[in-house]
Write a protein that holds these residues in place. Structure first.
Motif, PDB file in Angstrom:
ATOM      1  N   THR A 126       0.714  -1.040  -0.137  1.00 45.26           N
ATOM      2  CA  THR A 126       0.089   0.054  -0.102  1.00 45.26           C
ATOM      3  C   THR A 126       0.897   1.401   0.108  1.00 45.26           C
ATOM      4  O   THR A 126       2.080   1.063   0.054  1.00 45.26           O
ATOM      5  N   ALA A 127       0.358   2.305   0.105  1.00 44.66           N
ATOM      6  CA  ALA A 127       0.905   3.729  -0.309  1.00 44.66           C
ATOM      7  C   ALA A 127       1.580   4.222   1.148  1.00 44.66           C
ATOM      8  O   ALA A 127       2.262   5.307   1.348  1.00 44.66           O
ATOM      9  N   GLU A 128       1.305   3.266   2.211  1.00 47.28           N
ATOM     10  CA  GLU A 128       1.943   3.687   3.359  1.00 47.28           C
ATOM     11  C   GLU A 128       3.535   3.576   3.430  1.00 47.28           C
ATOM     12  O   GLU A 128       4.073   3.932   4.537  1.00 47.28           O
ATOM     13  N   GLY A 129       4.009   2.924   2.564  1.00 42.60           N
ATOM     14  CA  GLY A 129       5.593   2.538   2.509  1.00 42.60           C
ATOM     15  C   GLY A 129       6.141   1.656   3.830  1.00 42.60           C
ATOM     16  O   GLY A 129       5.488   0.962   4.341  1.00 42.60           O
ATOM     17  N   GLY A 130       7.528   1.919   3.989  1.00 46.23           N
ATOM     18  CA  GLY A 130       8.055   1.278   5.019  1.00 46.23           C
ATOM     19  C   GLY A 130       8.118   1.827   6.286  1.00 46.23           C
ATOM     20  O   GLY A 130       7.346   2.934   6.685  1.00 46.23           O
ATOM     21  N   GLU A 131       9.321   1.517   7.102  1.00 52.81           N
ATOM     22  CA  GLU A 131       9.607   2.394   8.271  1.00 52.81           C
ATOM     23  C   GLU A 131       9.637   3.807   7.730  1.00 52.81           C
ATOM     24  O   GLU A 131      10.435   4.437   7.065  1.00 52.81           O
ATOM     25  N   GLY A 132       8.981   4.565   8.762  1.00 53.17           N
ATOM     26  CA  GLY A 132       8.992   6.195   8.671  1.00 53.17           C
ATOM     27  C   GLY A 132       8.148   6.818   7.416  1.00 53.17           C
ATOM     28  O   GLY A 132       7.762   7.797   7.048  1.00 53.17           O
ATOM     29  N   GLY A 133       7.238   5.886   6.735  1.00 52.27           N
ATOM     30  CA  GLY A 133       6.307   6.282   5.740  1.00 52.27           C
ATOM     31  C   GLY A 133       5.104   6.676   6.187  1.00 52.27           C
ATOM     32  O   GLY A 133       4.874   6.743   7.366  1.00 52.27           O
ATOM     33  N   PRO A 134       4.454   7.261   5.485  1.00 55.08           N
ATOM     34  CA  PRO A 134       3.015   7.894   5.890  1.00 55.08           C
ATOM     35  C   PRO A 134       2.250   6.925   6.495  1.00 55.08           C
ATOM     36  O   PRO A 134       2.050   5.711   5.996  1.00 55.08           O
ATOM     37  N   LYS A 135       1.162   7.470   7.368  1.00 54.40           N
ATOM     38  CA  LYS A 135       0.224   6.756   7.900  1.00 54.40           C
ATOM     39  C   LYS A 135      -1.124   7.138   7.504  1.00 54.40           C
ATOM     40  O   LYS A 135      -1.633   8.228   7.688  1.00 54.40           O
ATOM     41  N   PHE A 136      -1.739   6.267   6.684  1.00 51.47           N
ATOM     42  CA  PHE A 136      -3.203   6.783   6.208  1.00 51.47           C
ATOM     43  C   PHE A 136      -4.225   5.918   6.842  1.00 51.47           C
ATOM     44  O   PHE A 136      -5.271   6.287   6.907  1.00 51.47           O
ATOM     45  N   HIS A 137      -3.943   4.565   7.142  1.00 51.76           N
ATOM     46  CA  HIS A 137      -5.030   3.674   7.758  1.00 51.76           C
ATOM     47  C   HIS A 137      -4.502   2.354   8.142  1.00 51.76           C
ATOM     48  O   HIS A 137      -4.282   2.424   9.552  1.00 51.76           O
ATOM     49  N   LEU A 138      -3.983   1.531   7.436  1.00 52.20           N
ATOM     50  CA  LEU A 138      -3.634   0.074   8.009  1.00 52.20           C
ATOM     51  C   LEU A 138      -2.539   0.080   9.048  1.00 52.20           C
ATOM     52  O   LEU A 138      -2.714  -0.494  10.113  1.00 52.20           O
ATOM     53  N   LYS A 139      -1.627   0.984   8.951  1.00 53.51           N
ATOM     54  CA  LYS A 139      -0.409   1.065   9.922  1.00 53.51           C
ATOM     55  C   LYS A 139      -1.138   1.429  11.383  1.00 53.51           C
ATOM     56  O   LYS A 139      -0.449   1.092  12.487  1.00 53.51           O
ATOM     57  N   CYS A 140      -2.171   2.169  11.291  1.00 50.74           N
ATOM     58  CA  CYS A 140      -2.686   2.722  12.492  1.00 50.74           C
ATOM     59  C   CYS A 140      -3.581   1.917  13.099  1.00 50.74           C
ATOM     60  O   CYS A 140      -4.064   2.014  14.347  1.00 50.74           O
ATOM     61  N   LEU A 141      -4.149   0.984  12.314  1.00 54.36           N
ATOM     62  CA  LEU A 141      -5.174  -0.005  12.590  1.00 54.36           C
ATOM     63  C   LEU A 141      -4.509  -1.156  13.458  1.00 54.36           C
ATOM     64  O   LEU A 141      -4.932  -1.873  14.430  1.00 54.36           O
ATOM     65  N   ASP A 142      -3.704  -1.977  12.740  1.00 52.94           N
ATOM     66  CA  ASP A 142      -3.226  -3.175  13.021  1.00 52.94           C
ATOM     67  C   ASP A 142      -1.986  -3.612  12.499  1.00 52.94           C
ATOM     68  O   ASP A 142      -2.035  -3.682  11.138  1.00 52.94           O
ATOM     69  N   LYS A 143      -0.999  -3.575  12.987  1.00 54.15           N
ATOM     70  CA  LYS A 143       0.517  -3.801  12.321  1.00 54.15           C
ATOM     71  C   LYS A 143       0.460  -5.256  11.625  1.00 54.15           C
ATOM     72  O   LYS A 143       1.305  -5.375  10.530  1.00 54.15           O
ATOM     73  N   HIS A 144      -0.360  -6.064  12.055  1.00 56.87           N
ATOM     74  CA  HIS A 144      -0.375  -7.186  11.408  1.00 56.87           C
ATOM     75  C   HIS A 144      -0.914  -7.311   9.894  1.00 56.87           C
ATOM     76  O   HIS A 144      -1.158  -8.369   9.201  1.00 56.87           O
ATOM     77  N   TYR A 145      -1.665  -6.334   9.553  1.00 56.57           N
ATOM     78  CA  TYR A 145      -1.936  -6.077   8.158  1.00 56.57           C
ATOM     79  C   TYR A 145      -0.735  -6.355   7.313  1.00 56.57           C
ATOM     80  O   TYR A 145      -0.826  -6.945   6.068  1.00 56.57           O
ATOM     81  N   TYR A 146       0.561  -6.050   7.694  1.00 56.37           N
ATOM     82  CA  TYR A 146       1.945  -6.223   7.217  1.00 56.37           C
ATOM     83  C   TYR A 146       2.414  -7.177   7.324  1.00 56.37           C
ATOM     84  O   TYR A 146       2.642  -7.721   8.612  1.00 56.37           O
ATOM     85  N   LEU A 147       3.455  -7.880   6.410  1.00 54.56           N
ATOM     86  CA  LEU A 147       4.409  -8.887   6.821  1.00 54.56           C
ATOM     87  C   LEU A 147       5.567  -8.349   7.669  1.00 54.56           C
ATOM     88  O   LEU A 147       6.175  -7.154   7.023  1.00 54.56           O
ATOM     89  N   LEU A 148       5.854  -8.828   8.654  1.00 56.81           N
ATOM     90  CA  LEU A 148       6.774  -8.093   9.620  1.00 56.81           C
ATOM     91  C   LEU A 148       8.132  -9.071   9.916  1.00 56.81           C
ATOM     92  O   LEU A 148       7.660 -10.250   9.973  1.00 56.81           O
ATOM     93  N   ASP A 149       9.216  -8.610  10.198  1.00 58.82           N
ATOM     94  CA  ASP A 149      10.270  -9.670  10.489  1.00 58.82           C
ATOM     95  C   ASP A 149       9.984  -9.483  12.239  1.00 58.82           C
ATOM     96  O   ASP A 149       9.242  -9.121  13.018  1.00 58.82           O
ATOM     97  N   SER A 150      11.178 -10.144  12.707  1.00 59.40           N
ATOM     98  CA  SER A 150      11.021 -10.542  14.353  1.00 59.40           C
ATOM     99  C   SER A 150      11.287  -9.305  15.193  1.00 59.40           C
ATOM    100  O   SER A 150      10.712  -9.291  16.235  1.00 59.40           O
TER     101      SER A 150
END
Length: 649
Positions: free
Chosen positions: A247-271
């Motif tokens: 999505t358009a939210e990018g990676g670390e430090g990218g903008p926050k539009f929705h998913l990043k603020c709602l649930d970090k598990h929307y994205y594939l994350l490392d340890s």
């Protein structure tokens, strides 16, 4: 009373005659609130009075279509407004001034409640068979922005694509299926905003269900539906290129539009809970996580149900099939689509790779999926434009790349063959440039692919040299003939019909200008090629489609295939190493229709001895710029670096 109307599902804003149900999944922000905006942008904040499985929902009476809304969350010490991931429309074209702070979020585009009632005028899905499909990739704005035969108010819009002049072009060129570059809402990347550029292609999704506002005159929802309806009236399918891999939210430090603020598990994350970047765009959507998968499947159903979309081309689709960090053709995403009664009926086209581990998956997608065949692209370009003479590889691609796609699964498993795509050189630039020229992108010409397999024929770019121009036109015909008369679904780039050049830019993703806009001012050579290509597509449907049907599935073993020398003798094992002039003979059953391909990639004219049995009709000879209605019987003189297709009943 209204509490009974409140429901956890469906997610998003669901309108009824008494008001609207608002529902959103949020694990990380339990204090989330609904915000309604009036016509003067004054806000009303409403608490969610129900929660179920981290879904917050409430019913608000007397809400009407057009209501603007968003969600308020706590972001450190500030209150931030975010979009609904299920937003079905946006109130304005997304834009912000860096940095995208909590304060800036309140000025950003907002979600809109939609009523999907629409008069489809009894139109139906065209349901074009796979073997008759001619895909045409185009950009909503770029294709009509400079088209003088379309009224100015419609140029560059959804409605522009269904104006009489546009439809006349599709019908003339034999197009059955328009494959639109992304029309879901998009946000340009921060580095483009700093350069005052936009993501013209649209591969940076903001809200999956909302049509992109910049292509609308006033109402993106109604205008996009109108476009689909009018194209369906002409029997033309609409395929959406859709981006779920990031999505358009990018990676670390990218903008926050929705998913990043709602649930970090929307994205594939490392340890360390950092974003995995298997897409090259900063983040990777994790479809093993149920809310992510639900969002994607709900989105696909949304487009088919409310917009009558005929199919989807999935960008970086290997990401969607990841089971954790590895690709799995039996993943939940594929199974969810396979069992869905709405999605079972549409065309599914995969770009079968991404940049992560197990990233290249050509041929490994399930039955019912077609795949973009880059092996075809690279082999055919090398054969005609390069110095690599690998006729065994060329023959394999011509016959449908059965090393990746078994004919037992055809026609629904036919590969999508292509020469040019939105990324890479246009057809005209393939024969006009040896090197990419992406300086206009502002990235010091470091962006874009370096392996173009192109050839300028002696002059880099534009020239008045008639010898060079003749060679270029011939090679364009060679490439298109090979594409149209190979086993597979041909994918054409719309601007190639117009011989459009991007000046050697092979990555014009940020060029919302004449570099990307189709040039409708055609030279005599351009007109000649457009007419020739239209005739070839017509011949493809009449002549090649029956052979694809016959060579598909259980009937594939009942037909004749022979590879011959130019003198008519069968080729042997050693011939596959260095032969430059050869022929392919195809015959249906024992005494059915016949096709003959005379392929001469050498610099020496070659006389071919033709199979006996009667006269052959010459469908095309790429050494000639026009299609005739000629016949030949015993021999045929094939010019240098050209291909002739002949048929016989």
């Amino acid at each position: 009373m209204f509490a009974k109307l409140a429901q956890a599902y469906p997610l998003g804003a669901t309108l009824c005659d008494q008001g609207c149900n608002f529902s959103i999944h949020s694990t990380d922000n339990q204090e989330i609130k609904l915000v309604l905006f009036d016509i003067e942008n004054k806000k009303t904040i409403i608490d969610f009075d129900h929660t179920h499985l981290d879904i917050h929902y409430t019913f608000v009476p007397n809400i009407k279509a057009g209501q603007v809304y968003g969600f308020q969350i706590k972001d450190k010490h500030n209150e931030r407004l975010i979009l609904d991931p299920y937003a079905q429309a946006l109130n304005q074209t997304p834009f912000y001034v860096e940095p995208f702070t909590a304060e800036e979020s309140w000025k950003f585009t907002k979600s809109v409640v939609i009523d999907h009632q629409f008069d489809w005028q009894n139109t139906v899905f065209p349901q074009v068979p796979y073997e008759e499909t001619i895909l045409c990739e185009t950009h909503v704005k770029g294709f009509t922005q400079l088209q003088e035969h379309i009224e100015e108010q419609y140029r560059g819009t959804y409605l522009g694509l269904c104006q009489p002049a546009a439809i006349e072009f599709y019908k003339e060129q034999g197009i059955t299926s328009l494959q639109l570059l992304p029309v879901t809402s998009c946000m340009s990347e921060p580095h483009l905003l700093k350069m005052d550029k936009v993501n013209f292609w649209g591969y940076n999704s903001l809200c999956f269900m909302a049509p992109e506002p910049r292509y609308a005159m006033s109402d993106a929802v109604t205008e996009m539906k109108t476009m689909v309806r009018e194209l369906h009236k002409e029997g033309i399918e609409v395929i959406m290129d859709i981006v779920f891999n990031h999505t358009a939210e990018g990676g670390e430090g990218g903008p926050k539009f929705h998913l990043k603020c709602l649930d970090k598990h929307y994205y594939l994350l490392d340890s360390n809970k950092n974003h995995h970047n298997y897409t090259g765009c900063g983040n990777t959507v994790d479809l093993t996580y149920q809310p992510s998968l639900t969002l994607v499947i709900d989105t696909l159903r949304h487009w088919v149900t409310h917009y009558q979309i005929d199919g989807f081309r999935f960008d970086l689709a290997a990401t969607l099939g990841r089971n954790g960090h590895r690709f799995d053709s039996q993943s939940a995403f594929f199974k969810a689509i396979e069992q869905d009664p709405i999605l079972q009926k549409v065309k599914l086209i995969a770009e079968p790779w991404d940049v992560g581990p197990d990233g290249y998956q050509l041929g490994n997608f399930p039955r019912g999926w077609n795949e973009c065949n880059d092996k075809f692209r690279d082999t055919v370009k090398s054969h005609w434009l390069g110095d690599k003479n690998n006729i065994k590889e060329f023959a394999t691609r011509l016959m449908g790349s059965r090393d990746f796609f078994s004919a037992g699964g055809w026609p629904d498993k036919l590969p999508v063959n292509f020469i040019s795509y939105h990324d890479g050189f246009t057809l005209q630039d393939l024969v006009s440039y040896n090197h990419k020229h992406n300086e206009a992108n502002g990235e010091r010409n470091l962006d874009g692919h370096g392996d173009n397999r192109s050839f300028n024929h002696g002059v880099e770019g534009k020239t008045d040299n008639l010898s060079v121009l003749y060679k270029r036109e011939r090679q364009k015909r060679n490439l298109m003939t090979t594409l149209l008369f190979s086993f597979g679904i041909p994918h054409l780039l719309a601007v190639d019909s117009l011989s459009h050049t991007q000046g050697g830019n092979n990555n014009a993703y940020c060029q919302d200008n004449e570099i990307s806009w189709a040039n409708w001012i055609l030279s005599p050579d351009n007109i000649s090629f457009k007419n020739w290509l239209a005739g070839m597509v017509k011949a493809r449907k009449e002549v090649m489609s029956p052979f694809i049907r016959a060579f598909s599935g259980r009937e594939r073993g009942h037909h004749r295939i022979r590879w011959n020398h130019s003198n008519g003798k069968l080729m042997n094992t050693d011939d596959w190493q260095n032969l430059e002039a050869f022929a392919l003979y195809l015959g249906l059953y024992k005494n059915g229709k016949e096709l003959l391909f005379l392929i001469n990639s050498s610099t020496i004219p070659t006389r071919y001895r033709l199979p006996a049995g009667g006269k052959w009709r010459i469908i095309c000879d790429t050494s000639e710029s026009v299609l005739g209605n000629r016949q030949t019987q015993t021999t045929y003189m094939q010019s240098t670096q050209s291909i002739t297709i002949l048929s016989r009943e």
